[in-house]
Design a protein around this motif. Structure first.
Motif, mmCIF file in Angstrom:
data_model
loop_
_atom_site.group_PDB
_atom_site.id
_atom_site.type_symbol
_atom_site.label_atom_id
_atom_site.label_comp_id
_atom_site.label_asym_id
_atom_site.label_seq_id
_atom_site.Cartn_x
_atom_site.Cartn_y
_atom_site.Cartn_z
ATOM 1 N N GLU A 287 50.759 46.022 49.549
ATOM 2 C CA GLU A 287 51.026 45.581 48.176
ATOM 3 C C GLU A 287 49.900 44.675 47.661
ATOM 4 O O GLU A 287 49.469 44.799 46.514
ATOM 5 C CB GLU A 287 52.344 44.817 48.159
ATOM 6 C CG GLU A 287 53.045 44.890 46.831
ATOM 7 C CD GLU A 287 54.312 44.043 46.875
ATOM 8 O OE1 GLU A 287 55.051 44.106 47.884
ATOM 9 O OE2 GLU A 287 54.534 43.291 45.906
ATOM 10 N N ARG A 289 46.722 44.555 48.638
ATOM 11 C CA ARG A 289 45.480 45.324 48.417
ATOM 12 C C ARG A 289 45.522 46.043 47.078
ATOM 13 O O ARG A 289 44.554 46.082 46.333
ATOM 14 C CB ARG A 289 45.286 46.356 49.542
ATOM 15 C CG ARG A 289 44.719 45.786 50.813
ATOM 16 C CD ARG A 289 44.114 46.883 51.683
ATOM 17 N NE ARG A 289 45.070 47.934 52.001
ATOM 18 C CZ ARG A 289 45.891 47.918 53.055
ATOM 19 N NH1 ARG A 289 45.854 46.915 53.901
ATOM 20 N NH2 ARG A 289 46.735 48.911 53.274
ATOM 21 N N GLU A 290 46.695 46.601 46.803
ATOM 22 C CA GLU A 290 46.874 47.334 45.560
ATOM 23 C C GLU A 290 46.675 46.394 44.363
ATOM 24 O O GLU A 290 45.974 46.693 43.407
ATOM 25 C CB GLU A 290 48.296 47.926 45.564
ATOM 26 C CG GLU A 290 48.579 48.950 44.483
ATOM 27 C CD GLU A 290 47.423 49.910 44.249
ATOM 28 O OE1 GLU A 290 46.862 50.406 45.235
ATOM 29 O OE2 GLU A 290 47.083 50.138 43.062
ATOM 30 N N TRP A 291 47.276 45.210 44.443
ATOM 31 C CA TRP A 291 47.140 44.212 43.380
ATOM 32 C C TRP A 291 45.675 43.779 43.236
ATOM 33 O O TRP A 291 45.138 43.699 42.130
ATOM 34 C CB TRP A 291 48.013 42.981 43.681
ATOM 35 C CG TRP A 291 47.734 41.881 42.708
ATOM 36 C CD1 TRP A 291 48.257 41.744 41.455
ATOM 37 C CD2 TRP A 291 46.801 40.803 42.881
ATOM 38 N NE1 TRP A 291 47.724 40.646 40.830
ATOM 39 C CE2 TRP A 291 46.824 40.049 41.673
ATOM 40 C CE3 TRP A 291 45.951 40.407 43.917
ATOM 41 C CZ2 TRP A 291 46.026 38.919 41.498
ATOM 42 C CZ3 TRP A 291 45.167 39.284 43.738
ATOM 43 C CH2 TRP A 291 45.204 38.551 42.543
ATOM 44 N N ARG A 293 42.962 45.370 44.088
ATOM 45 C CA ARG A 293 42.142 46.447 43.523
ATOM 46 C C ARG A 293 42.275 46.434 42.000
ATOM 47 O O ARG A 293 41.295 46.486 41.266
ATOM 48 C CB ARG A 293 42.597 47.780 44.102
ATOM 49 C CG ARG A 293 41.525 48.847 44.049
ATOM 50 C CD ARG A 293 41.897 50.098 44.826
ATOM 51 N NE ARG A 293 41.934 49.920 46.272
ATOM 52 C CZ ARG A 293 42.985 50.170 47.052
ATOM 53 N NH1 ARG A 293 44.104 50.609 46.518
ATOM 54 N NH2 ARG A 293 42.914 49.991 48.344
ATOM 55 N N ARG A 294 43.502 46.357 41.530
ATOM 56 C CA ARG A 294 43.741 46.354 40.079
ATOM 57 C C ARG A 294 43.109 45.119 39.439
ATOM 58 O O ARG A 294 42.487 45.194 38.388
ATOM 59 C CB ARG A 294 45.248 46.367 39.792
ATOM 60 C CG ARG A 294 45.675 47.693 39.157
ATOM 61 C CD ARG A 294 47.129 47.697 38.781
ATOM 62 N NE ARG A 294 48.010 47.550 39.930
ATOM 63 C CZ ARG A 294 48.905 46.573 40.090
ATOM 64 N NH1 ARG A 294 49.038 45.639 39.179
ATOM 65 N NH2 ARG A 294 49.674 46.512 41.163
ATOM 66 N N TYR A 295 43.256 43.998 40.105
ATOM 67 C CA TYR A 295 42.722 42.737 39.557
ATOM 68 C C TYR A 295 41.203 42.814 39.405
ATOM 69 O O TYR A 295 40.644 42.470 38.370
ATOM 70 C CB TYR A 295 43.121 41.572 40.470
ATOM 71 C CG TYR A 295 42.572 40.243 40.015
ATOM 72 C CD1 TYR A 295 43.006 39.667 38.823
ATOM 73 C CD2 TYR A 295 41.606 39.573 40.769
ATOM 74 C CE1 TYR A 295 42.497 38.452 38.390
ATOM 75 C CE2 TYR A 295 41.089 38.364 40.339
ATOM 76 C CZ TYR A 295 41.537 37.812 39.157
ATOM 77 O OH TYR A 295 41.019 36.623 38.721
ATOM 78 N N THR A 297 39.247 45.542 39.311
ATOM 79 C CA THR A 297 38.733 46.583 38.417
ATOM 80 C C THR A 297 39.151 46.357 36.961
ATOM 81 O O THR A 297 38.404 46.645 36.039
ATOM 82 C CB THR A 297 39.168 47.993 38.859
ATOM 83 O OG1 THR A 297 40.585 47.965 39.046
ATOM 84 C CG2 THR A 297 38.471 48.434 40.119
ATOM 85 N N GLU A 298 40.322 45.791 36.747
ATOM 86 C CA GLU A 298 40.810 45.703 35.380
ATOM 87 C C GLU A 298 40.718 44.322 34.742
ATOM 88 O O GLU A 298 40.627 44.190 33.545
ATOM 89 C CB GLU A 298 42.273 46.191 35.300
ATOM 90 C CG GLU A 298 42.405 47.670 35.609
ATOM 91 C CD GLU A 298 43.855 48.063 35.885
ATOM 92 O OE1 GLU A 298 44.751 47.336 35.429
ATOM 93 O OE2 GLU A 298 44.054 49.099 36.539
ATOM 94 N N GLU A 299 40.784 43.283 35.586
ATOM 95 C CA GLU A 299 40.886 41.968 34.970
ATOM 96 C C GLU A 299 39.646 41.092 35.161
ATOM 97 O O GLU A 299 39.582 39.983 34.659
ATOM 98 C CB GLU A 299 42.108 41.221 35.529
ATOM 99 C CG GLU A 299 43.410 41.861 35.106
ATOM 100 C CD GLU A 299 44.600 41.118 35.692
ATOM 101 O OE1 GLU A 299 44.635 39.891 35.581
ATOM 102 O OE2 GLU A 299 45.477 41.794 36.269
#
Ligand code: G1P
Length: 300
Positions: A287, A289-291, A293-295, A297-299
């Motif tokens: 969970e 790692r997924e967060w 990755r999103r953080y 790439t997106e934030e």
């Protein structure tokens, strides 16, 4: 004639430092108790000693370090609550640290440096080789270092230090070793040591990292060692004396470490250790790692 040798069993962990780099977190809490994911940094270090076969651990502490003793002791009240709730998982986690090793404590009193902290261990250690583990250095459990150092000490006698190649611009943060190769790729003979040299004076980019297996002769040398860098009694200076006069207590060898090490005394490295170890945890990792990755790439 075969010489019978007692296996090294004692580890000394200096833990009297003030932790000023982490203020205000360390105002009332020892820096060693700061969590790396969900375990205090110091527990990783004690676990490392135990994994290498050193289950007699002496901590050299100072004022405001009581939480360290409490952490490695039983907590009956908490255990009783968890027993009543039938929460065996958490009960096991609470008991893990008190069942880990035979713990001993001595207070340093005056903070006169790392060499002085090690000297405080002399009455407990006696006349056998022993290990020193610095609490700020976290060595990844998958990259064993201490067990290899114990092997090298048993083979060559004398003392063994841990070395890591660093960027020459960083060498002023460490003890630095002049070395000669040996027949083993990961082992060097140490011919000289200097504590935190200016890069221009550094004999190499081999930095001393916080693991040592020492001949007890170091105590006699430390008693004679004058305050050095920073006005403190430096372990590096005592090891320099041993390296330059092997008659004092055998040679000094270095094990060159190429694994993962975090300096949890440095805020950036501390954060990196937490992120990395959290990513790799089976329970939290997927969970997180997924967060992450999103953080990223997106934030960011
Ligand atoms: C100590 C030693 C130094 C060593 C370092 C490793 O310094 O004195 O030789 O390179 O630990 O972490 P400190 O970082 O405690 O100032």
């Amino acid at each position: 004639m075969t010489q019978s040798r007692t296996r090294i069993s004692k580890a000394v962990i200096p833990a009297a430092g003030l932790g000023t780099r982490f203020l205000p977190a360390t105002k009332a809490t020892p820096k060693e108790m700061l969590p790396v994911v969900d375990k205090p940094a110091i527990q990783y270090v004690v676990e490392e000693a135990v994994t290498a076969g050193l289950s007699d651990v002496l901590m050299v502490t100072g004022r405001n370090k009581r939480p360290l003793e409490d952490h490695f002791d039983r907590n009956y009240e908490l255990e009783e609550v968890l027993v009543r709730k039938g929460d065996e998982t958490r009960l096991a986690r609470v008991q893990e640290s008190s069942d880990l090793a035979t713990m001993h404590y001595v207070r340093q009193g005056d903070p006169k440096g790392l060499g002085h902290a090690v000297l405080c261990a002399a009455p407990h250690v006696g006349d056998q080789p022993f290990a020193v583990l610095l609490g700020d250095d976290l060595i990844d459990a998958r990259d064993p270092l201490l067990a290899r150092m114990v092997d090298v000490q048993e083979r060559h006698g004398g003392s063994v230090i841990a070395l890591m190649e660093v960027d020459p611009a960083q060498i002023h943060l460490y003890g630095c070793a002049a070395v000669k190769p040996t027949v083993d790729d990961d082992v060097v003979q140490v011919t000289g040591l200097i504590e935190k040299p200016d890069p221009a004076d550094a004999p190499s980019n081999y930095a001393v990292i916080g693991r040592y297996v020492l001949d007890p002769a170091v105590f006699g040398v430390l008693r004679e060692t004058e305050p050095g860098r920073g006005g403190e009694i430096q372990l590096t200076d005592a090891l320099q004396a041993l390296a330059s006069s092997p008659d004092l207590g055998g040679p000094v060898h270095g094990v060159v470490f190429k694994g993962r090490r975090y300096d949890t005394g440095d805020r950036g490295d501390y954060l990196r250790a937490i992120v990395r170890l959290a990513c790799e945890r089976e329970d939290l990792g997927p969970e997180f790692r997924e967060w992450l990755r999103r953080y990223v790439t997106e934030e960011m």
